[in-house]
Write a protein that holds these residues in place. Structure first.
Motif, PDB file in Angstrom:
ATOM      1  N   VAL A 203     -55.858  -9.998   3.067  1.00  0.00           N
ATOM      2  CA  VAL A 203     -55.724 -10.270   1.636  1.00  0.00           C
ATOM      3  C   VAL A 203     -55.476  -8.983   0.856  1.00  0.00           C
ATOM      4  N   THR A 204     -56.178  -7.921   1.230  1.00  0.00           N
ATOM      5  CA  THR A 204     -56.016  -6.639   0.544  1.00  0.00           C
ATOM      6  C   THR A 204     -54.592  -6.121   0.684  1.00  0.00           C
ATOM      7  N   GLU A 205     -54.020  -6.279   1.875  1.00  0.00           N
ATOM      8  CA  GLU A 205     -52.652  -5.839   2.105  1.00  0.00           C
ATOM      9  C   GLU A 205     -51.679  -6.648   1.264  1.00  0.00           C
ATOM     10  N   LYS A 206     -51.888  -7.957   1.196  1.00  0.00           N
ATOM     11  CA  LYS A 206     -51.026  -8.806   0.375  1.00  0.00           C
ATOM     12  C   LYS A 206     -51.080  -8.372  -1.089  1.00  0.00           C
ATOM     13  N   LEU A 207     -52.293  -8.129  -1.576  1.00  0.00           N
ATOM     14  CA  LEU A 207     -52.471  -7.728  -2.970  1.00  0.00           C
ATOM     15  C   LEU A 207     -51.779  -6.393  -3.239  1.00  0.00           C
ATOM     16  N   SER A 208     -51.862  -5.488  -2.287  1.00  0.00           N
ATOM     17  CA  SER A 208     -51.236  -4.180  -2.430  1.00  0.00           C
ATOM     18  C   SER A 208     -49.720  -4.317  -2.540  1.00  0.00           C
ATOM     19  N   ILE A 209     -49.128  -5.173  -1.718  1.00  0.00           N
ATOM     20  CA  ILE A 209     -47.678  -5.393  -1.748  1.00  0.00           C
ATOM     21  C   ILE A 209     -47.265  -6.009  -3.079  1.00  0.00           C
ATOM     22  N   LEU A 210     -48.077  -6.946  -3.547  1.00  0.00           N
ATOM     23  CA  LEU A 210     -47.760  -7.623  -4.802  1.00  0.00           C
ATOM     24  C   LEU A 210     -47.846  -6.665  -5.985  1.00  0.00           C
ATOM     25  N   ILE A 211     -48.868  -5.821  -6.013  1.00  0.00           N
ATOM     26  CA  ILE A 211     -49.032  -4.856  -7.106  1.00  0.00           C
ATOM     27  C   ILE A 211     -47.885  -3.847  -7.100  1.00  0.00           C
ATOM     28  N   LYS A 212     -47.510  -3.381  -5.920  1.00  0.00           N
ATOM     29  CA  LYS A 212     -46.405  -2.428  -5.807  1.00  0.00           C
ATOM     30  C   LYS A 212     -45.116  -3.042  -6.328  1.00  0.00           C
ATOM     31  N   PHE A 213     -44.888  -4.306  -5.987  1.00  0.00           N
ATOM     32  CA  PHE A 213     -43.677  -4.963  -6.464  1.00  0.00           C
ATOM     33  C   PHE A 213     -43.720  -5.149  -7.979  1.00  0.00           C
ATOM     34  N   ALA A 214     -44.889  -5.478  -8.517  1.00  0.00           N
ATOM     35  CA  ALA A 214     -45.025  -5.684  -9.962  1.00  0.00           C
ATOM     36  C   ALA A 214     -44.622  -4.422 -10.721  1.00  0.00           C
ATOM     37  N   LYS A 215     -44.985  -3.266 -10.196  1.00  0.00           N
ATOM     38  CA  LYS A 215     -44.609  -1.998 -10.827  1.00  0.00           C
ATOM     39  C   LYS A 215     -43.093  -1.805 -10.778  1.00  0.00           C
ATOM     40  N   THR A 216     -42.496  -2.177  -9.656  1.00  0.00           N
ATOM     41  CA  THR A 216     -41.046  -2.044  -9.514  1.00  0.00           C
ATOM     42  C   THR A 216     -40.309  -3.008 -10.444  1.00  0.00           C
ATOM     43  N   SER A 217     -40.762  -4.263 -10.471  1.00  0.00           N
ATOM     44  CA  SER A 217     -40.092  -5.267 -11.298  1.00  0.00           C
ATOM     45  C   SER A 217     -40.224  -4.959 -12.779  1.00  0.00           C
ATOM     46  N   GLY A 218     -41.330  -4.289 -13.157  1.00  0.00           N
ATOM     47  CA  GLY A 218     -41.513  -3.926 -14.556  1.00  0.00           C
ATOM     48  C   GLY A 218     -40.458  -2.968 -15.056  1.00  0.00           C
ATOM     49  N   LYS A 219     -39.860  -2.223 -14.146  1.00  0.00           N
ATOM     50  CA  LYS A 219     -38.814  -1.271 -14.504  1.00  0.00           C
ATOM     51  C   LYS A 219     -37.424  -1.902 -14.416  1.00  0.00           C
ATOM     52  N   ASN A 220     -37.380  -3.173 -14.024  1.00  0.00           N
ATOM     53  CA  ASN A 220     -36.096  -3.865 -13.860  1.00  0.00           C
ATOM     54  C   ASN A 220     -36.122  -5.190 -14.629  1.00  0.00           C
ATOM     55  N   GLN A 221     -36.182  -5.091 -15.950  1.00  0.00           N
ATOM     56  CA  GLN A 221     -36.261  -6.283 -16.779  1.00  0.00           C
ATOM     57  C   GLN A 221     -35.021  -7.166 -16.649  1.00  0.00           C
ATOM     58  N   GLU A 222     -33.911  -6.568 -16.185  1.00  0.00           N
ATOM     59  CA  GLU A 222     -32.705  -7.370 -16.011  1.00  0.00           C
ATOM     60  C   GLU A 222     -32.902  -8.429 -14.924  1.00  0.00           C
ATOM     61  N   TRP A 223     -33.834  -8.171 -13.993  1.00  0.00           N
ATOM     62  CA  TRP A 223     -34.137  -9.177 -12.974  1.00  0.00           C
ATOM     63  C   TRP A 223     -34.639 -10.458 -13.644  1.00  0.00           C
ATOM     64  N   ARG A 224     -35.589 -10.308 -14.553  1.00  0.00           N
ATOM     65  CA  ARG A 224     -36.170 -11.463 -15.257  1.00  0.00           C
ATOM     66  C   ARG A 224     -35.086 -12.184 -16.052  1.00  0.00           C
ATOM     67  N   THR A 225     -34.272 -11.411 -16.760  1.00  0.00           N
ATOM     68  CA  THR A 225     -33.227 -12.009 -17.589  1.00  0.00           C
ATOM     69  C   THR A 225     -32.264 -12.831 -16.744  1.00  0.00           C
ATOM     70  N   GLU A 226     -31.810 -12.244 -15.649  1.00  0.00           N
ATOM     71  CA  GLU A 226     -30.875 -12.940 -14.771  1.00  0.00           C
ATOM     72  C   GLU A 226     -31.515 -14.182 -14.156  1.00  0.00           C
ATOM     73  N   TYR A 227     -32.747 -14.049 -13.706  1.00  0.00           N
ATOM     74  CA  TYR A 227     -33.465 -15.160 -13.072  1.00  0.00           C
ATOM     75  C   TYR A 227     -33.608 -16.329 -14.037  1.00  0.00           C
ATOM     76  N   LEU A 228     -34.010 -16.043 -15.275  1.00  0.00           N
ATOM     77  CA  LEU A 228     -34.216 -17.093 -16.270  1.00  0.00           C
ATOM     78  C   LEU A 228     -32.909 -17.739 -16.696  1.00  0.00           C
ATOM     79  N   GLU A 229     -31.844 -16.950 -16.791  1.00  0.00           N
ATOM     80  CA  GLU A 229     -30.537 -17.501 -17.160  1.00  0.00           C
ATOM     81  C   GLU A 229     -30.022 -18.437 -16.080  1.00  0.00           C
ATOM     82  N   GLU A 230     -30.221 -18.066 -14.819  1.00  0.00           N
ATOM     83  CA  GLU A 230     -29.786 -18.921 -13.719  1.00  0.00           C
ATOM     84  C   GLU A 230     -30.602 -20.215 -13.683  1.00  0.00           C
TER      85      GLU A 230
END
Length: 290
Positions: A203-230
């Motif tokens: 579980v700790t490893e899963k949480l670590s991967i998720l937190i790391k990705f959250a930091k990356t996705s926060g710097k790529n707001q275009e991902w959210r925009t594209e995802y929601l538009e699709e």
């Protein structure tokens, strides 16, 4: 947006099924299923090939429960509120046998369309005879249309032989329209991390991967925009998808009239699976052919 190809038993990943909810675990159990990553969630029902080959009427199987998105499930629950068990089973059988048949990959597009159209006719029978509240009736039919339209996006994956379907983003009931599950965003834009997340057993490893990705996705707001538009474009496409036109005028005044009219419409097509599914559906409403 595409989900992984269906598992060996033909059930697409975004349609998790359960034979019953009488586990005593209630809503927390359902919420746990909602939040379990697709790759970690086991199929809860398996039907053998031998069982599927039994003649209609020999054994009355309990239809599998539809596990779609939280919004779709909530809409079905609301529209079928206070309905008897046989009506709910009838709706589940429509989805299982007509919208997402286990052998969908082996069927032609015309055969899949015929099954879908017959399923929508059955949905109209349920709506006309059992859902008296106009608001609930409209909600039921629009929800069944959405499920049918999603199934119509199915294509055969030549690599696996299974079916691939489009899927709408799933968000908790009450969440804002622009809510995106982090794991869905990871699956789309960081498949390497998504695979690591699914393979992680700690579980700790899963949480670590998720937190790391959250930091990356926060710097790529275009991902959210594209995802929601699709997602918005897909919803509009589903609204415009034709479902059920082949049997749209079937007589729904009673179960006997419905069965008689449907058999007359089906017989020229020589579609044995349609006849078998119709008999199984009608049996849930107390009808047996004379």
């Amino acid at each position: 947006m595409k989900i992984p190809a269906a598992a060996a038993n033909g059930i697409p990943e975004h349609l998790k099924r359960a034979a019953t909810l009488s586990s005593g675990k209630g809503e927390p159990f359902k919420e746990a299923l909602d939040n379990t990553p697709r790759g970690d969630m086991p199929d809860l029902l398996s039907i053998s090939n031998e069982g599927r080959e039994l003649a209609a009427g020999d054994v009355q199987h309990k239809p599998a429960v539809y596990w779609g998105s939280a919004e779709i499930r909530s809409a079905l629950d609301k529209s079928l509120q206070d309905q008897p068990e046989n009506v709910r089973d009838g709706v589940s059988s429509i989805i299982q046998n007509h919208f997402y048949p286990a052998d969908a990959a082996a069927l032609s597009q015309d055969e899949r369309d015929a099954l879908l159209d017959a399923g929508m006719a059955q949905a109209r029978f349920v709506a006309d005879n059992y859902i008296m509240d106009p608001g609930k009736k409209d909600l039921f039919l629009s929800t069944m249309h959405q499920i049918a339209a999603l199934s119509k996006t199915g294509t055969v994956d030549t690599a696996t032989g299974g079916m691939k379907y489009a899927s709408l983003p799933s968000r908790p009931i009450g969440a804002p329209e622009d809510y995106i599950k982090p794991i869905d965003l990871m699956e789309r834009y960081d498949p390497t991390s998504f695979e690591k997340y699914n393979n992680a057993t700690d579980v700790t490893e899963k949480l670590s991967i998720l937190i790391k990705f959250a930091k990356t996705s926060g710097k790529n707001q275009e991902w959210r925009t594209e995802y929601l538009e699709e997602a918005k474009a897909l919803k509009q496409k589903l609204v415009e998808t034709d479902t059920g036109s082949r049997f749209k005028d079937a007589d729904t005044s009673s179960i006997s009239a419905f069965v008689s009219d449907m058999f007359a419409r089906i017989r020229p097509t020589d579609a044995k699976s349609l006849e078998a599914n119709l008999q199984s559906f009608a049996a849930l409403f107390g009808y047996s052919r004379p």
